[in-house]
Every structure is written in C-alpha cells, then in structure tokens.
Design a protein around this motif. Structure first.
Motif, short mmCIF file in Angstrom:
data_model
loop_
_atom_site.label_atom_id
_atom_site.label_comp_id
_atom_site.label_asym_id
_atom_site.label_seq_id
_atom_site.Cartn_x
_atom_site.Cartn_y
_atom_site.Cartn_z
N UNK A 67 79.07 -0.49 -42.96
CA UNK A 67 78.33 -1.72 -43.27
C UNK A 67 79.01 -2.48 -44.41
N UNK A 68 79.49 -1.76 -45.41
CA UNK A 68 80.21 -2.42 -46.51
C UNK A 68 81.50 -3.06 -46.01
N UNK A 69 82.18 -2.38 -45.10
CA UNK A 69 83.40 -2.94 -44.52
C UNK A 69 83.09 -4.18 -43.70
N UNK A 70 82.00 -4.15 -42.95
CA UNK A 70 81.56 -5.33 -42.19
C UNK A 70 81.36 -6.50 -43.14
N UNK A 71 80.67 -6.24 -44.24
CA UNK A 71 80.38 -7.30 -45.22
C UNK A 71 81.69 -7.89 -45.77
N UNK A 72 82.66 -7.03 -46.10
CA UNK A 72 83.94 -7.51 -46.63
C UNK A 72 84.69 -8.35 -45.60
N UNK A 73 84.75 -7.85 -44.36
CA UNK A 73 85.45 -8.59 -43.32
C UNK A 73 84.76 -9.93 -43.05
N UNK A 74 83.44 -9.94 -43.04
CA UNK A 74 82.70 -11.18 -42.80
C UNK A 74 82.99 -12.19 -43.90
N UNK A 75 83.05 -11.73 -45.16
CA UNK A 75 83.35 -12.63 -46.27
C UNK A 75 84.75 -13.22 -46.16
N UNK A 81 84.63 -11.89 -34.71
CA UNK A 81 83.55 -11.09 -34.11
C UNK A 81 83.67 -9.64 -34.57
N UNK A 82 82.53 -9.08 -35.01
CA UNK A 82 82.52 -7.72 -35.54
C UNK A 82 81.45 -6.91 -34.82
N UNK A 83 81.85 -5.73 -34.33
CA UNK A 83 80.91 -4.80 -33.69
C UNK A 83 80.80 -3.55 -34.56
N UNK A 84 79.58 -3.14 -34.86
CA UNK A 84 79.34 -1.90 -35.58
C UNK A 84 78.77 -0.91 -34.58
N UNK A 85 79.41 0.25 -34.45
CA UNK A 85 79.01 1.26 -33.47
C UNK A 85 78.72 2.57 -34.17
N UNK A 86 77.70 3.28 -33.68
CA UNK A 86 77.38 4.59 -34.25
C UNK A 86 76.47 5.36 -33.32
N UNK A 100 74.68 -7.78 -43.04
CA UNK A 100 76.07 -7.74 -43.50
C UNK A 100 76.98 -8.64 -42.67
N UNK A 101 76.53 -8.98 -41.45
CA UNK A 101 77.32 -9.90 -40.64
C UNK A 101 77.83 -9.36 -39.33
N UNK A 102 77.37 -8.19 -38.90
CA UNK A 102 77.81 -7.64 -37.62
C UNK A 102 77.23 -8.48 -36.48
N UNK A 103 78.09 -8.83 -35.52
CA UNK A 103 77.65 -9.61 -34.36
C UNK A 103 77.04 -8.71 -33.30
#
Length: 178
Positions: A67-75, A81-86, A100-103
C-alpha cells in the motif's frame, strides 16, 4: 477508467520468485515485464524504466507494505494504472489501497488477462450499502487476524479461539465473492 493505451511495459512487485515467473509468462512475449522482489528494487525499476504502462503490486513485499508503494507510485505517476493483489485482502486493506490510489484491488490468484479485462471494463463503484454475507464477514475477519499475526497461522488460530487445523481448512477455501 478504461485502458486508453496499450500495455507494453509492466512493473510487477512480489517477493515470491515463482509468482514473478508466472506474471512474466502471463504477460506474453509482446510485453516487457520488470520484476522487483522488494520495494527498494521497485523504486529503482520505476525510476529507470519510466514511463510504465501498468504496475502490479503484492500487498506484502517482505517487510514492506504494498500500500505504501502504491501511494508512492501514485504520487510520482498519477496516470499509471496500479493493481494491488493479495491472498489476504480484507475490507480495511481494500479501503486503504483505494485511498492510496490503487485502480484494481484483487484477490490472488488472478491472471494477467483478468487484470487487463478489469482495466478495460473500467472501475465500477462498489455498493457500500450492501451488507456482506456472514461467510464474507467471517472470511474478512479471519484475513484481518491472519494479517495482524504476520501470516502466522498458529498465532491467528489462538487469537480466533479455534484449532490450527480448522483455520488451515478454512484458508484452503476461496474467499466468498458476495
């Protein structure tokens, strides 16, 4: 959101080499997949290989938070486009990832094709007034406790007040979709 440009360059961040190899195969030969096994290596790839067309990030990257990495990439790249998977998603995690900005926020296992399909379909607003089923609420609670225990099944079972074997049996099932 809808995908307006072709996906040719993809950053995949996961600490499991087997999963990274799977993403490479799934992307096919027409795409370049930049794999990173840590948040630091992901930042390096992002800086060296920009512009990227898609980022796929695991929730847990070693000791780092996806999630922190998503936030950094979004900034740094608002249009990426960002996908967070888990495999350990819960409502709290999904809300944090969306903020955080995940699409796309998706349960593993998910294929590269499914992510592209979700990008093409565009984001649909979830119905937050929808009450989850008992099975869904139970699954989310189990995932949250497991996450709080850093994936330690024995510790999570103790916190939940159930046998470890019972928890393992429940974890082998797929998450309820309703």
């Amino acid at each position: 959101m809808g995908s307006s440009r072709p996906i040719r360059s993809v950053l995949v961040v996961d600490d499991d080499e087997t999963i990274l190899a799977s993403w490479r195969r799934g992307a096919g030969p027409e795409r370049t997949v930049w794999a990173a096994t840590s948040a630091d290596s992901a930042r390096t790839v992002f800086q060296e290989q920009s512009p990227l067309d898609l980022a796929i990030i695991d929730l847990r990257i070693g000791d780092d938070s996806g999630i922190e990495l998503v936030r950094e990439l979004r900034d740094n790249a608002p249009e990426l486009p960002i996908a967070l998977c888990s495999g350990y998603l819960s409502v709290d995690v999904a809300v944090a990832a969306a903020r955080a900005g995940a699409d796309i926020i998706a349960f593993k296992p998910i294929t590269f094709r499914e992510i592209l399909q979700r990008l093409d379909e565009g984001a649909t607003e979830p119905d937050i007034d929808d009450t989850p089923s008992l099975a869904r609420a139970e699954w989310e609670h189990i995932m949250r406790v497991l996450s709080d225990c850093d994936g330690n099944v024995s510790a999570a079972a103790r916190r939940l007040g159930i046998y470890r074997s019972s928890l393992q049996r429940r974890l082998r099932k797929y998450a309820p979709r309703d």
